[in-house]
Motif scaffolding. Structure first.
Motif, PDB file in Angstrom:
ATOM      1  N   ALA A   1      -4.869 -10.290  48.013  1.00  0.00           N
ATOM      2  CA  ALA A   1      -6.274 -10.251  48.457  1.00  0.00           C
ATOM      3  C   ALA A   1      -7.063  -9.229  47.647  1.00  0.00           C
ATOM      4  O   ALA A   1      -8.204  -9.489  47.239  1.00  0.00           O
ATOM      5  N   GLY A   2      -6.458  -8.054  47.396  1.00  0.00           N
ATOM      6  CA  GLY A   2      -7.120  -7.027  46.593  1.00  0.00           C
ATOM      7  C   GLY A   2      -7.406  -7.502  45.178  1.00  0.00           C
ATOM      8  O   GLY A   2      -8.492  -7.284  44.636  1.00  0.00           O
ATOM      9  N   LEU A   3      -6.436  -8.203  44.576  1.00  0.00           N
ATOM     10  CA  LEU A   3      -6.632  -8.720  43.216  1.00  0.00           C
ATOM     11  C   LEU A   3      -7.698  -9.813  43.194  1.00  0.00           C
ATOM     12  O   LEU A   3      -8.490  -9.904  42.255  1.00  0.00           O
ATOM     13  N   MET A   4      -7.752 -10.641  44.249  1.00  0.00           N
ATOM     14  CA  MET A   4      -8.724 -11.742  44.295  1.00  0.00           C
ATOM     15  C   MET A   4     -10.158 -11.239  44.443  1.00  0.00           C
ATOM     16  O   MET A   4     -11.100 -11.914  44.047  1.00  0.00           O
ATOM     17  N   LEU A   5     -10.320 -10.038  45.016  1.00  0.00           N
ATOM     18  CA  LEU A   5     -11.671  -9.471  45.136  1.00  0.00           C
ATOM     19  C   LEU A   5     -12.178  -8.910  43.806  1.00  0.00           C
ATOM     20  O   LEU A   5     -13.356  -8.603  43.663  1.00  0.00           O
TER      21      LEU A   5
ATOM     22  N   LEU B   1      -5.041   1.226  53.406  1.00  0.00           N
ATOM     23  CA  LEU B   1      -4.296   0.523  52.371  1.00  0.00           C
ATOM     24  C   LEU B   1      -5.070  -0.608  51.701  1.00  0.00           C
ATOM     25  O   LEU B   1      -5.025  -0.741  50.481  1.00  0.00           O
ATOM     26  N   PRO B   2      -5.826  -1.431  52.458  1.00  0.00           N
ATOM     27  CA  PRO B   2      -6.631  -2.462  51.797  1.00  0.00           C
ATOM     28  C   PRO B   2      -7.614  -1.881  50.780  1.00  0.00           C
ATOM     29  O   PRO B   2      -7.914  -2.515  49.765  1.00  0.00           O
ATOM     30  N   VAL B   3      -8.123  -0.681  51.053  1.00  0.00           N
ATOM     31  CA  VAL B   3      -9.056  -0.043  50.112  1.00  0.00           C
ATOM     32  C   VAL B   3      -8.345   0.228  48.795  1.00  0.00           C
ATOM     33  O   VAL B   3      -8.875  -0.017  47.710  1.00  0.00           O
ATOM     34  N   PHE B   4      -7.107   0.717  48.891  1.00  0.00           N
ATOM     35  CA  PHE B   4      -6.337   1.003  47.675  1.00  0.00           C
ATOM     36  C   PHE B   4      -6.048  -0.277  46.895  1.00  0.00           C
ATOM     37  O   PHE B   4      -6.180  -0.323  45.671  1.00  0.00           O
ATOM     38  N   PHE B   5      -5.661  -1.348  47.607  1.00  0.00           N
ATOM     39  CA  PHE B   5      -5.361  -2.604  46.929  1.00  0.00           C
ATOM     40  C   PHE B   5      -6.584  -3.156  46.207  1.00  0.00           C
ATOM     41  O   PHE B   5      -6.497  -3.630  45.078  1.00  0.00           O
ATOM     42  N   THR B   6      -7.733  -3.091  46.863  1.00  0.00           N
ATOM     43  CA  THR B   6      -8.951  -3.625  46.248  1.00  0.00           C
ATOM     44  C   THR B   6      -9.404  -2.749  45.093  1.00  0.00           C
ATOM     45  O   THR B   6      -9.856  -3.244  44.051  1.00  0.00           O
ATOM     46  N   TYR B   7      -9.267  -1.428  45.245  1.00  0.00           N
ATOM     47  CA  TYR B   7      -9.617  -0.493  44.168  1.00  0.00           C
ATOM     48  C   TYR B   7      -8.872  -0.872  42.889  1.00  0.00           C
ATOM     49  O   TYR B   7      -9.452  -0.920  41.802  1.00  0.00           O
ATOM     50  N   THR B   8      -7.585  -1.178  43.018  1.00  0.00           N
ATOM     51  CA  THR B   8      -6.804  -1.548  41.840  1.00  0.00           C
ATOM     52  C   THR B   8      -7.173  -2.945  41.372  1.00  0.00           C
ATOM     53  O   THR B   8      -7.248  -3.203  40.170  1.00  0.00           O
ATOM     54  N   GLY B   9      -7.423  -3.843  42.324  1.00  0.00           N
ATOM     55  CA  GLY B   9      -7.808  -5.203  41.966  1.00  0.00           C
ATOM     56  C   GLY B   9      -9.104  -5.261  41.174  1.00  0.00           C
ATOM     57  O   GLY B   9      -9.257  -6.102  40.280  1.00  0.00           O
ATOM     58  N   LEU B  10     -10.025  -4.358  41.462  1.00  0.00           N
ATOM     59  CA  LEU B  10     -11.307  -4.317  40.751  1.00  0.00           C
ATOM     60  C   LEU B  10     -11.121  -3.975  39.272  1.00  0.00           C
ATOM     61  O   LEU B  10     -11.963  -4.294  38.438  1.00  0.00           O
ATOM     62  N   ARG B  11     -10.011  -3.329  38.938  1.00  0.00           N
ATOM     63  CA  ARG B  11      -9.766  -2.916  37.553  1.00  0.00           C
ATOM     64  C   ARG B  11      -8.850  -3.899  36.824  1.00  0.00           C
ATOM     65  O   ARG B  11      -8.443  -3.643  35.704  1.00  0.00           O
ATOM     66  N   THR B  12      -8.491  -5.002  37.483  1.00  0.00           N
ATOM     67  CA  THR B  12      -7.463  -5.892  36.944  1.00  0.00           C
ATOM     68  C   THR B  12      -8.017  -7.293  36.764  1.00  0.00           C
ATOM     69  O   THR B  12      -8.527  -7.877  37.713  1.00  0.00           O
ATOM     70  N   ASN B  13      -7.870  -7.838  35.556  1.00  0.00           N
ATOM     71  CA  ASN B  13      -8.316  -9.211  35.293  1.00  0.00           C
ATOM     72  C   ASN B  13      -7.129 -10.025  34.787  1.00  0.00           C
ATOM     73  O   ASN B  13      -6.683  -9.846  33.652  1.00  0.00           O
TER      74      ASN B  13
ATOM     75  N   LEU C   1     -10.867 -13.316  40.327  1.00  0.00           N
ATOM     76  CA  LEU C   1     -11.341 -14.483  41.102  1.00  0.00           C
ATOM     77  C   LEU C   1     -12.811 -14.310  41.497  1.00  0.00           C
ATOM     78  O   LEU C   1     -13.692 -14.952  40.946  1.00  0.00           O
ATOM     79  N   PHE C   2     -13.085 -13.404  42.444  1.00  0.00           N
ATOM     80  CA  PHE C   2     -14.448 -13.208  42.946  1.00  0.00           C
ATOM     81  C   PHE C   2     -15.405 -12.821  41.811  1.00  0.00           C
ATOM     82  O   PHE C   2     -16.485 -13.392  41.663  1.00  0.00           O
TER      83      PHE C   2
ATOM     84  N   HIS D   1     -15.058 -13.370  38.710  1.00  0.00           N
ATOM     85  CA  HIS D   1     -15.144 -14.419  37.683  1.00  0.00           C
ATOM     86  C   HIS D   1     -16.071 -15.548  38.118  1.00  0.00           C
ATOM     87  O   HIS D   1     -16.903 -16.009  37.343  1.00  0.00           O
ATOM     88  N   PHE D   2     -15.920 -16.009  39.352  1.00  0.00           N
ATOM     89  CA  PHE D   2     -16.687 -17.161  39.818  1.00  0.00           C
ATOM     90  C   PHE D   2     -18.041 -16.779  40.429  1.00  0.00           C
ATOM     91  O   PHE D   2     -18.942 -17.611  40.485  1.00  0.00           O
ATOM     92  N   MET D   3     -18.166 -15.547  40.913  1.00  0.00           N
ATOM     93  CA  MET D   3     -19.432 -15.093  41.502  1.00  0.00           C
ATOM     94  C   MET D   3     -19.792 -13.708  40.930  1.00  0.00           C
ATOM     95  O   MET D   3     -19.816 -12.709  41.655  1.00  0.00           O
ATOM     96  N   PRO D   4     -20.065 -13.649  39.626  1.00  0.00           N
ATOM     97  CA  PRO D   4     -20.267 -12.342  38.975  1.00  0.00           C
ATOM     98  C   PRO D   4     -21.435 -11.533  39.536  1.00  0.00           C
ATOM     99  O   PRO D   4     -21.338 -10.315  39.657  1.00  0.00           O
ATOM    100  N   GLU D   5     -22.531 -12.209  39.891  1.00  0.00           N
ATOM    101  CA  GLU D   5     -23.704 -11.475  40.395  1.00  0.00           C
ATOM    102  C   GLU D   5     -23.424 -10.877  41.770  1.00  0.00           C
ATOM    103  O   GLU D   5     -23.774  -9.727  42.046  1.00  0.00           O
ATOM    104  N   ALA D   6     -22.785 -11.661  42.643  1.00  0.00           N
ATOM    105  CA  ALA D   6     -22.436 -11.157  43.974  1.00  0.00           C
ATOM    106  C   ALA D   6     -21.444 -10.008  43.855  1.00  0.00           C
ATOM    107  O   ALA D   6     -21.541  -9.005  44.574  1.00  0.00           O
ATOM    108  N   SER D   7     -20.478 -10.142  42.933  1.00  0.00           N
ATOM    109  CA  SER D   7     -19.481  -9.089  42.715  1.00  0.00           C
ATOM    110  C   SER D   7     -20.137  -7.808  42.223  1.00  0.00           C
ATOM    111  O   SER D   7     -19.809  -6.706  42.672  1.00  0.00           O
ATOM    112  N   LEU D   8     -21.080  -7.951  41.288  1.00  0.00           N
ATOM    113  CA  LEU D   8     -21.775  -6.778  40.740  1.00  0.00           C
ATOM    114  C   LEU D   8     -22.595  -6.083  41.822  1.00  0.00           C
ATOM    115  O   LEU D   8     -22.635  -4.850  41.897  1.00  0.00           O
TER     116      LEU D   8
END
Length: 426
Positions: A47-51, A305-317, A55-56, A58-65
Protein backbone atom coordinates in the motif's frame (compact mmCIF):
# COMPACT_ATOMS: atom_id res chain seq x y z
CA UNK A 1 2.44 37.18 11.68
CA UNK A 2 -0.80 36.39 9.86
CA UNK A 3 1.05 34.75 6.92
CA UNK A 4 3.11 32.62 9.35
CA UNK A 5 -0.09 31.33 11.04
CA UNK A 6 -1.65 30.68 7.62
CA UNK A 7 1.43 28.69 6.48
CA UNK A 8 1.34 26.60 9.68
CA UNK A 9 -2.39 25.89 9.26
CA UNK A 10 -1.84 24.96 5.62
CA UNK A 11 0.98 22.55 6.56
CA UNK A 12 -1.22 21.04 9.29
CA UNK A 13 -4.10 20.61 6.81
CA UNK A 14 -1.90 18.80 4.28
CA UNK A 15 -0.23 16.64 6.95
CA UNK A 16 -3.59 15.55 8.40
CA UNK A 17 -4.87 14.77 4.88
CA UNK A 18 -1.74 12.70 4.16
CA UNK A 19 -2.11 10.82 7.44
CA UNK A 20 -5.76 9.97 6.72
CA UNK A 21 -4.84 8.54 3.29
CA UNK A 22 -1.82 6.62 4.63
CA UNK A 23 -3.60 5.03 7.59
CA UNK A 24 -6.68 4.00 5.58
CA UNK A 25 -4.59 2.65 2.66
CA UNK A 26 -2.41 0.62 5.03
CA UNK A 27 -5.40 -0.89 6.83
CA UNK A 28 -6.99 -1.80 3.49
CA UNK A 29 -3.69 -3.36 2.35
CA UNK A 30 -3.39 -5.23 5.66
CA UNK A 31 -6.89 -6.72 5.34
CA UNK A 32 -6.41 -7.67 1.67
CA UNK A 33 -3.01 -9.28 2.36
CA UNK A 34 -4.50 -11.41 5.14
CA UNK A 35 -7.25 -12.53 2.77
CA UNK A 36 -4.58 -13.79 0.37
CA UNK A 37 -2.71 -15.57 3.16
CA UNK A 38 0.07 -12.96 3.45
CA UNK A 39 1.18 -11.35 6.71
CA UNK A 40 -0.66 -8.03 7.15
CA UNK A 41 2.67 -6.17 7.15
CA UNK A 42 3.24 -7.16 3.51
CA UNK A 43 -0.06 -5.54 2.51
CA UNK A 44 0.96 -2.36 4.33
CA UNK A 45 4.30 -2.29 2.46
CA UNK A 46 2.58 -2.70 -0.90
CA UNK A 47 0.00 0.00 0.00
CA UNK A 48 2.86 2.39 0.84
CA UNK A 49 4.56 1.70 -2.50
CA UNK A 50 1.26 2.14 -4.40
CA UNK A 51 0.80 5.63 -2.91
CA UNK A 52 4.16 6.64 -4.42
CA UNK A 53 5.19 7.23 -8.06
CA UNK A 54 4.86 3.51 -8.82
CA UNK A 55 1.04 3.77 -9.08
CA UNK A 56 -0.77 6.83 -7.66
CA UNK A 57 1.95 9.27 -8.75
CA UNK A 58 2.12 7.68 -12.19
CA UNK A 59 -1.58 7.60 -13.06
CA UNK A 60 -2.69 10.69 -11.11
CA UNK A 61 0.40 12.96 -11.04
CA UNK A 62 -1.47 16.20 -10.27
CA UNK A 63 -3.42 14.70 -7.37
CA UNK A 64 -0.20 13.11 -6.06
CA UNK A 65 1.68 16.42 -6.28
CA UNK A 66 -1.12 18.22 -4.41
CA UNK A 67 -1.34 15.58 -1.66
CA UNK A 68 2.30 14.62 -1.13
CA UNK A 69 4.31 17.33 -2.93
CA UNK A 70 7.46 16.56 -4.90
CA UNK A 71 8.94 14.69 -1.91
CA UNK A 72 7.90 13.61 1.59
CA UNK A 73 7.35 16.61 3.87
CA UNK A 74 9.39 17.15 7.04
CA UNK A 75 6.48 16.31 9.43
CA UNK A 76 5.89 12.98 7.64
CA UNK A 77 9.62 12.18 7.70
CA UNK A 78 9.84 12.82 11.46
CA UNK A 79 6.62 10.93 12.27
CA UNK A 80 7.87 7.91 10.30
CA UNK A 81 11.18 7.81 12.18
CA UNK A 82 9.52 8.18 15.62
CA UNK A 83 7.22 5.30 14.67
CA UNK A 84 10.19 3.10 13.78
CA UNK A 85 11.91 3.82 17.11
CA UNK A 86 8.73 2.89 19.02
CA UNK A 87 8.22 -0.25 16.91
CA UNK A 88 11.80 -1.37 17.57
CA UNK A 89 11.20 -0.84 21.31
CA UNK A 90 8.23 -3.19 21.10
CA UNK A 91 10.16 -5.78 19.11
CA UNK A 92 13.00 -5.67 21.64
CA UNK A 93 10.73 -6.13 24.66
CA UNK A 94 8.63 -8.83 23.02
CA UNK A 95 11.27 -11.54 22.77
CA UNK A 96 12.22 -14.26 25.21
CA UNK A 97 16.00 -14.02 24.99
CA UNK A 98 16.36 -16.57 27.77
CA UNK A 99 16.47 -19.14 24.98
CA UNK A 100 19.92 -17.80 24.06
CA UNK A 101 21.28 -19.20 27.33
CA UNK A 102 21.17 -22.56 25.52
CA UNK A 103 24.43 -23.20 23.72
CA UNK A 104 22.80 -24.43 20.51
CA UNK A 105 20.71 -21.26 20.14
CA UNK A 106 23.61 -18.93 20.96
CA UNK A 107 25.94 -20.61 18.49
CA UNK A 108 23.10 -20.83 15.98
CA UNK A 109 22.49 -17.07 16.12
CA UNK A 110 26.17 -16.27 15.60
CA UNK A 111 26.59 -18.84 12.82
CA UNK A 112 23.44 -17.68 11.04
CA UNK A 113 24.55 -14.04 11.33
CA UNK A 114 27.90 -14.80 9.69
CA UNK A 115 26.30 -16.93 6.95
CA UNK A 116 23.49 -14.43 6.28
CA UNK A 117 25.95 -11.57 5.78
CA UNK A 118 29.07 -13.03 4.17
CA UNK A 119 27.59 -15.05 1.29
CA UNK A 120 24.99 -12.54 0.01
CA UNK A 121 27.51 -9.70 0.47
CA UNK A 122 30.05 -11.55 -1.69
CA UNK A 123 27.41 -12.35 -4.33
CA UNK A 124 26.17 -8.75 -4.37
CA UNK A 125 29.72 -7.43 -4.71
CA UNK A 126 30.39 -9.83 -7.61
CA UNK A 127 27.17 -8.79 -9.38
CA UNK A 128 28.13 -5.16 -8.78
CA UNK A 129 31.49 -5.70 -10.47
CA UNK A 130 29.80 -7.42 -13.43
CA UNK A 131 27.05 -4.82 -13.83
CA UNK A 132 29.15 -1.68 -13.16
CA UNK A 133 30.22 -1.19 -16.82
CA UNK A 134 26.55 -1.49 -17.90
CA UNK A 135 24.76 0.61 -15.27
CA UNK A 136 27.40 2.63 -13.39
CA UNK A 137 30.23 3.53 -15.78
CA UNK A 138 30.65 6.97 -14.15
CA UNK A 139 30.51 5.74 -10.53
CA UNK A 140 33.38 4.36 -8.45
CA UNK A 141 32.92 0.64 -9.24
CA UNK A 142 34.20 -0.50 -5.82
CA UNK A 143 31.79 1.80 -3.92
CA UNK A 144 28.91 0.77 -6.21
CA UNK A 145 29.70 -2.94 -5.80
CA UNK A 146 30.02 -2.60 -2.02
CA UNK A 147 26.55 -1.01 -1.90
CA UNK A 148 25.15 -3.89 -3.99
CA UNK A 149 26.73 -6.26 -1.44
CA UNK A 150 25.13 -4.54 1.55
CA UNK A 151 21.82 -4.42 -0.35
CA UNK A 152 21.76 -8.21 -0.62
CA UNK A 153 23.16 -8.85 2.90
CA UNK A 154 20.60 -6.91 4.99
CA UNK A 155 17.72 -8.57 6.89
CA UNK A 156 14.77 -6.46 8.05
CA UNK A 157 14.34 -6.55 11.83
CA UNK A 158 11.04 -4.56 12.09
CA UNK A 159 9.13 -6.55 9.46
CA UNK A 160 10.66 -9.83 10.59
CA UNK A 161 9.42 -8.96 14.09
CA UNK A 162 5.93 -8.30 12.75
CA UNK A 163 5.92 -11.60 10.81
CA UNK A 164 7.14 -13.54 13.87
CA UNK A 165 4.32 -12.00 15.92
CA UNK A 166 1.71 -12.90 13.33
CA UNK A 167 2.97 -16.50 13.15
CA UNK A 168 3.21 -16.71 16.97
CA UNK A 169 6.94 -17.46 16.87
CA UNK A 170 8.19 -14.64 19.11
CA UNK A 171 8.76 -16.84 22.16
CA UNK A 172 9.91 -19.96 20.31
CA UNK A 173 13.55 -20.95 19.92
CA UNK A 174 13.64 -20.40 16.15
CA UNK A 175 11.91 -17.00 16.56
CA UNK A 176 14.48 -15.83 19.09
CA UNK A 177 17.41 -17.14 17.04
CA UNK A 178 16.02 -15.48 13.88
CA UNK A 179 15.47 -12.05 15.49
CA UNK A 180 18.82 -12.21 17.31
CA UNK A 181 20.66 -13.09 14.09
CA UNK A 182 18.70 -10.40 12.18
CA UNK A 183 19.54 -7.76 14.81
CA UNK A 184 23.25 -8.68 14.66
CA UNK A 185 23.01 -8.79 10.87
CA UNK A 186 21.56 -5.28 10.75
CA UNK A 187 24.08 -3.78 13.19
CA UNK A 188 26.93 -5.21 11.09
CA UNK A 189 25.09 -4.04 7.97
CA UNK A 190 24.76 -0.47 9.27
CA UNK A 191 28.44 -0.41 10.27
CA UNK A 192 29.37 -1.64 6.78
CA UNK A 193 27.05 1.00 5.35
CA UNK A 194 28.76 3.74 7.37
CA UNK A 195 32.18 2.47 6.26
CA UNK A 196 31.16 2.32 2.58
CA UNK A 197 29.60 5.80 2.74
CA UNK A 198 32.82 7.11 4.30
CA UNK A 199 34.92 5.32 1.67
CA UNK A 200 32.78 6.82 -1.09
CA UNK A 201 33.31 10.27 0.42
CA UNK A 202 37.08 9.52 0.70
CA UNK A 203 36.89 9.96 4.47
CA UNK A 204 37.43 6.33 5.49
CA UNK A 205 39.68 5.77 8.46
CA UNK A 206 40.32 2.72 10.59
CA UNK A 207 40.51 4.99 13.65
CA UNK A 208 36.98 6.29 13.07
CA UNK A 209 35.66 2.73 12.53
CA UNK A 210 37.39 1.48 15.72
CA UNK A 211 35.93 4.44 17.63
CA UNK A 212 32.43 3.62 16.35
CA UNK A 213 32.69 -0.06 17.33
CA UNK A 214 34.14 0.92 20.72
CA UNK A 215 31.25 3.32 21.27
CA UNK A 216 28.69 0.63 20.48
CA UNK A 217 30.33 -1.80 22.93
CA UNK A 218 30.47 0.93 25.60
CA UNK A 219 26.77 1.74 25.14
CA UNK A 220 25.86 -1.96 25.35
CA UNK A 221 27.90 -2.31 28.57
CA UNK A 222 26.28 0.81 30.08
CA UNK A 223 22.80 -0.47 29.17
CA UNK A 224 23.44 -3.93 30.62
CA UNK A 225 25.34 -3.06 33.79
CA UNK A 226 23.88 0.36 34.63
CA UNK A 227 20.58 1.13 32.95
CA UNK A 228 19.17 -2.38 33.43
CA UNK A 229 19.39 -2.02 37.23
CA UNK A 230 17.77 1.43 37.10
CA UNK A 231 14.90 -0.06 35.04
CA UNK A 232 14.41 -2.88 37.59
CA UNK A 233 14.08 -0.16 40.26
CA UNK A 234 11.63 1.84 38.10
CA UNK A 235 9.41 -1.17 37.45
CA UNK A 236 9.35 -1.92 41.19
CA UNK A 237 8.55 1.72 42.09
CA UNK A 238 5.79 2.08 39.43
CA UNK A 239 4.34 -1.43 39.06
CA UNK A 240 1.72 -2.26 36.45
CA UNK A 241 -1.67 -2.41 38.22
CA UNK A 242 -4.85 -3.72 36.63
CA UNK A 243 -3.09 -4.15 33.30
CA UNK A 244 -2.32 -0.40 33.06
CA UNK A 245 1.09 1.26 32.69
CA UNK A 246 1.19 4.16 35.23
CA UNK A 247 1.61 7.60 33.56
CA UNK A 248 4.90 8.29 35.39
CA UNK A 249 6.35 4.98 34.17
CA UNK A 250 5.13 5.57 30.60
CA UNK A 251 6.78 9.01 30.60
CA UNK A 252 10.12 7.61 31.77
CA UNK A 253 9.99 4.68 29.33
CA UNK A 254 9.48 7.08 26.40
CA UNK A 255 12.34 9.29 27.66
CA UNK A 256 14.68 6.28 28.02
CA UNK A 257 13.75 4.91 24.59
CA UNK A 258 14.33 8.22 22.81
CA UNK A 259 17.57 8.80 24.75
CA UNK A 260 18.90 5.41 23.62
CA UNK A 261 17.84 6.30 20.06
CA UNK A 262 19.88 9.52 20.28
CA UNK A 263 22.89 7.51 21.52
CA UNK A 264 22.81 5.01 18.65
CA UNK A 265 22.23 7.82 16.15
CA UNK A 266 25.34 9.58 17.46
CA UNK A 267 27.26 6.31 17.08
CA UNK A 268 26.27 6.15 13.41
CA UNK A 269 24.09 3.01 13.53
CA UNK A 270 20.76 4.86 13.24
CA UNK A 271 18.28 5.82 15.94
CA UNK A 272 16.03 2.79 15.54
CA UNK A 273 18.56 0.46 17.16
CA UNK A 274 18.40 2.55 20.32
CA UNK A 275 14.72 1.70 20.48
CA UNK A 276 15.50 -2.01 20.09
CA UNK A 277 18.18 -1.86 22.81
CA UNK A 278 15.77 -0.08 25.19
CA UNK A 279 13.12 -2.75 24.56
CA UNK A 280 15.56 -5.52 25.51
CA UNK A 281 15.93 -3.92 28.95
CA UNK A 282 12.18 -4.27 29.64
CA UNK A 283 11.47 -7.68 28.11
CA UNK A 284 11.80 -9.59 31.41
CA UNK A 285 8.68 -7.95 32.94
CA UNK A 286 5.79 -9.78 31.27
CA UNK A 287 3.08 -7.68 32.98
CA UNK A 288 4.68 -4.48 31.63
CA UNK A 289 5.10 -5.98 28.15
CA UNK A 290 1.44 -7.04 27.97
CA UNK A 291 0.16 -3.68 29.30
CA UNK A 292 2.40 -1.66 26.95
CA UNK A 293 1.38 -3.73 23.94
CA UNK A 294 -2.29 -3.18 24.76
CA UNK A 295 -2.06 0.56 25.60
CA UNK A 296 0.60 1.81 23.20
CA UNK A 297 1.55 -1.01 20.83
CA UNK A 298 -1.62 -1.16 18.79
CA UNK A 299 -1.58 2.59 18.14
CA UNK A 300 2.05 2.35 16.94
CA UNK A 301 1.15 -0.42 14.49
CA UNK A 302 -2.00 1.25 13.15
CA UNK A 303 -0.79 4.87 12.99
CA UNK A 304 3.00 5.20 12.90
CA UNK A 305 3.99 2.25 10.69
CA UNK A 306 1.83 3.15 7.66
CA UNK A 307 3.50 6.59 7.68
CA UNK A 308 6.91 4.94 7.42
CA UNK A 309 5.79 2.64 4.60
CA UNK A 310 4.34 5.52 2.59
CA UNK A 311 7.37 7.73 3.27
CA UNK A 312 9.55 5.09 1.61
CA UNK A 313 7.01 4.42 -1.12
CA UNK A 314 7.06 8.10 -2.11
CA UNK A 315 10.78 7.76 -2.90
CA UNK A 316 10.42 4.52 -4.88
CA UNK A 317 9.43 4.11 -8.53
CA UNK A 318 9.17 0.48 -9.65
CA UNK A 319 8.08 1.34 -13.22
CA UNK A 320 11.64 2.23 -14.27
CA UNK A 321 12.67 -1.06 -15.93
CA UNK A 322 11.88 -1.04 -19.65
CA UNK A 323 14.16 -3.55 -21.47
CA UNK A 324 14.55 -7.35 -21.33
CA UNK A 325 18.20 -6.87 -20.37
CA UNK A 326 17.09 -4.79 -17.37
CA UNK A 327 14.74 -7.56 -16.27
CA UNK A 328 17.51 -10.13 -16.77
CA UNK A 329 19.73 -8.21 -14.35
CA UNK A 330 16.78 -7.80 -11.96
CA UNK A 331 16.32 -11.59 -11.92
CA UNK A 332 20.07 -12.07 -11.35
CA UNK A 333 19.96 -9.78 -8.29
CA UNK A 334 16.81 -11.51 -7.02
CA UNK A 335 18.27 -15.01 -7.48
CA UNK A 336 21.53 -14.07 -5.74
CA UNK A 337 19.56 -12.48 -2.88
CA UNK A 338 17.26 -15.47 -2.32
CA UNK A 339 19.72 -18.35 -2.68
CA UNK A 340 22.53 -16.34 -1.07
CA UNK A 341 20.42 -16.03 2.10
CA UNK A 342 18.38 -19.23 2.35
CA UNK A 343 21.05 -21.84 1.53
CA UNK A 344 23.88 -20.50 3.77
CA UNK A 345 21.45 -19.91 6.68
CA UNK A 346 20.07 -23.44 6.24
CA UNK A 347 23.62 -24.84 6.35
CA UNK A 348 24.56 -22.75 9.41
CA UNK A 349 21.39 -23.82 11.25
CA UNK A 350 22.09 -27.48 10.47
CA UNK A 351 25.63 -27.07 11.83
CA UNK A 352 24.06 -25.65 15.02
CA UNK A 353 22.03 -28.92 15.24
CA UNK A 354 18.62 -27.54 14.36
CA UNK A 355 16.37 -30.01 12.54
CA UNK A 356 16.06 -29.90 8.74
CA UNK A 357 12.58 -28.35 9.06
CA UNK A 358 13.70 -25.69 11.57
CA UNK A 359 16.76 -24.87 9.42
CA UNK A 360 14.54 -24.31 6.39
CA UNK A 361 12.22 -22.02 8.42
CA UNK A 362 15.24 -20.00 9.63
CA UNK A 363 16.42 -19.63 6.01
CA UNK A 364 12.99 -18.34 4.95
CA UNK A 365 12.84 -15.89 7.88
CA UNK A 366 16.31 -14.43 7.27
CA UNK A 367 15.39 -13.83 3.61
CA UNK A 368 12.95 -11.10 4.75
CA UNK A 369 14.34 -7.71 3.69
CA UNK A 370 11.37 -5.35 3.40
CA UNK A 371 11.75 -1.62 3.91
CA UNK A 372 14.91 -1.73 6.05
CA UNK A 373 16.44 -2.70 2.73
CA UNK A 374 14.78 0.31 1.11
CA UNK A 375 16.39 2.61 3.67
CA UNK A 376 19.81 1.28 2.62
CA UNK A 377 18.94 1.67 -1.05
CA UNK A 378 17.73 5.24 -0.57
CA UNK A 379 21.03 6.11 1.13
CA UNK A 380 22.96 4.64 -1.83
CA UNK A 381 20.71 6.49 -4.27
CA UNK A 382 21.09 9.80 -2.42
CA UNK A 383 24.89 9.40 -2.37
CA UNK A 384 24.83 8.90 -6.15
CA UNK A 385 26.26 5.37 -5.86
CA UNK A 386 23.19 3.44 -7.04
CA UNK A 387 21.88 4.40 -10.50
CA UNK A 388 18.09 4.57 -10.96
CA UNK A 389 17.76 1.22 -12.76
CA UNK A 390 19.77 -0.72 -10.16
CA UNK A 391 17.90 1.07 -7.36
CA UNK A 392 14.63 -0.12 -8.93
CA UNK A 393 15.91 -3.71 -9.31
CA UNK A 394 16.94 -3.87 -5.67
CA UNK A 395 13.59 -2.40 -4.55
CA UNK A 396 11.80 -5.16 -6.47
CA UNK A 397 14.13 -7.71 -4.83
CA UNK A 398 13.33 -6.29 -1.37
CA UNK A 399 9.55 -6.52 -1.92
CA UNK A 400 9.61 -9.99 -3.53
CA UNK A 401 11.83 -11.52 -0.81
CA UNK A 402 9.42 -10.17 1.81
CA UNK A 403 6.31 -11.41 -0.01
CA UNK A 404 7.94 -14.87 -0.29
CA UNK A 405 8.19 -15.21 3.50
CA UNK A 406 4.48 -15.87 4.19
CA UNK A 407 3.97 -18.71 1.64
CA UNK A 408 7.31 -20.28 2.61
CA UNK A 409 6.38 -20.23 6.32
CA UNK A 410 2.98 -21.82 5.66
CA UNK A 411 4.74 -24.56 3.69
CA UNK A 412 7.66 -25.12 6.08
CA UNK A 413 6.27 -24.59 9.59
CA UNK A 414 4.14 -27.79 9.69
CA UNK A 415 7.17 -29.79 8.49
CA UNK A 416 9.18 -28.32 11.38
CA UNK A 417 6.47 -29.30 13.89
CA UNK A 418 4.87 -25.84 14.30
CA UNK A 419 1.20 -25.02 13.79
CA UNK A 420 0.27 -22.21 11.40
CA UNK A 421 -1.99 -19.78 13.33
CA UNK A 422 -5.56 -19.67 12.03
CA UNK A 423 -5.46 -15.96 11.11
CA UNK A 424 -2.60 -16.41 8.63
CA UNK A 425 -3.64 -19.66 6.96
CA UNK A 426 -4.04 -19.52 3.21
Amino acid sequence: MHSSVHATENLLFLTLLQLIVMVLAARLGNNLARRFGQPGAVGEIVAGLMLGPSLFGHFMPEASLFLFGAKASTPITIISQIGLVLLMFQIGMDFEFGHLSQRRNRHGSLGITVASISVPFALGFALGQLSAPVFAPHVDSIAYSLFCGVGLAITAVPILGRILKEYELTRTEIGVVAISAAALNDVVGWILLAGISAYAAAKFSLDAMALQIGGILLLAAFAWFGLRRAIHWLLAKYPVLGGEVPPNLMTLVIAITFSMAICTYQLGIFAIFGGFLAGLLFHHDHAFVEAWRRQVGRFVLVFFLPVFFTYTGLRTNILGLTTMADWGWALAFLGAAVFGKILPVFAAAKLARFSTGESAVLGALMNTRALMELIVLNIGYDLGLLPQNVFTMLVIMAVVTTIMTGPLLRLLLPRAGYAVPQGVEA
